[in-house]
Write a protein that holds these residues in place. Structure first.
Motif: not given
Length: 226
Positions: A117, A120, A122, A152, A155-156, A159, A161
């Motif tokens: 996160e 940044e 992926q 997921n 997190t924000k 974000t 992932i």
């Protein structure tokens, strides 16, 4: 959205054969790699750290994290982190082996998610192997799918992932063959649970590794006692 050229992946890299191959696959997949290594009080901590640093150097990885997790030795319960429990060497355990470290991959993935996160990234790559592993519950497709969802969720919103497990359905033989194809420097990897100078050749991890090399008809480049 970052452009394709700068897509980033965090690779959990123990310095073993599986996580090393995973990192090479991430590179082949076009990711810029950020490597994460955990010192968690395992018996071969210093040797694994050396392997991690050697492999980062092989892959030209500049951005790397060496994370200390001291509490695993506090809770014990695993032959890898508790010196009073012997590492089994006769290969006859049934059920979840005593070398299983409680929820280790769940904890590794959670910490890695925080790094992903921040960076940044992926994707996160982890070298879990379901069919040919030692029967660890945190190496399954189902677990990875559920923890991806939880990460997921927690997190924000920006974000997103993906957890990539390129080896999850491969056998050790296939892993050795694939590593050879990608010119992975297997001589820099370390798998032994017990020893740091010469691999013991008799713990579960050494047995699985040696058997993979034998079936692939390739010589293992690291030194063994037995």
């Amino acid at each position: 959205m970052s452009n394709k050229a700068t897509k980033k992946a965090i690779c959990i890299l123990s310095g073993g054969m599986d996580s090393t191959l995973s990192s090479y696959i991430a590179k082949k997949d076009g990711y810029e790699i950020i490597a994460v290594h955990f010192n968690y009080g395992q018996r071969t901590e210093q040797r694994e750290l050396k392997a991690f640093r050697d492999i980062c150097s092989d892959l030209d990885i500049v951005n790397k994290y060496e994370i200390d997790i001291p509490f695993f030795t506090q809770i014990g319960a695993s032959a890898l982190t508790d010196e009073s429990i012997d590492v089994p060497v006769d290969g006859v355990e049934s059920g979840v082996p005593i070398t299983y470290v409680p929820f280790r991959n769940g904890i590794f993935l959670s910490i890695t998610a925080a790094i992903a996160e921040k960076e940044e990234a992926q994707a996160m790559y982890i070298g879990v192997v379901q069919e040919d592993s030692s029967g660890y519950p945190d190496c399954t497709d189902e677990f990875i799918s559920d923890i991806t969802k939880a990460i997921n969720q927690g997190t924000k919103e920006t974000t997103n992932i993906e957890i990539i497990t390129p080896l999850v359905h491969l056998s050790k033989q296939q892993i050795v063959q694939y590593a050879k194809e990608l010119n992975v420097p297997l001589e820099h990897t370390w798998s032994c649970y017990k020893e740091s100078d010469e691999a013991c050749g008799v713990c579960d991890s050494c047995r699985l590794r040696l058997n993979g090399f034998k079936l692939a008809n390739i010589k293992d480049p690291i030194p063994y006692k037995v």
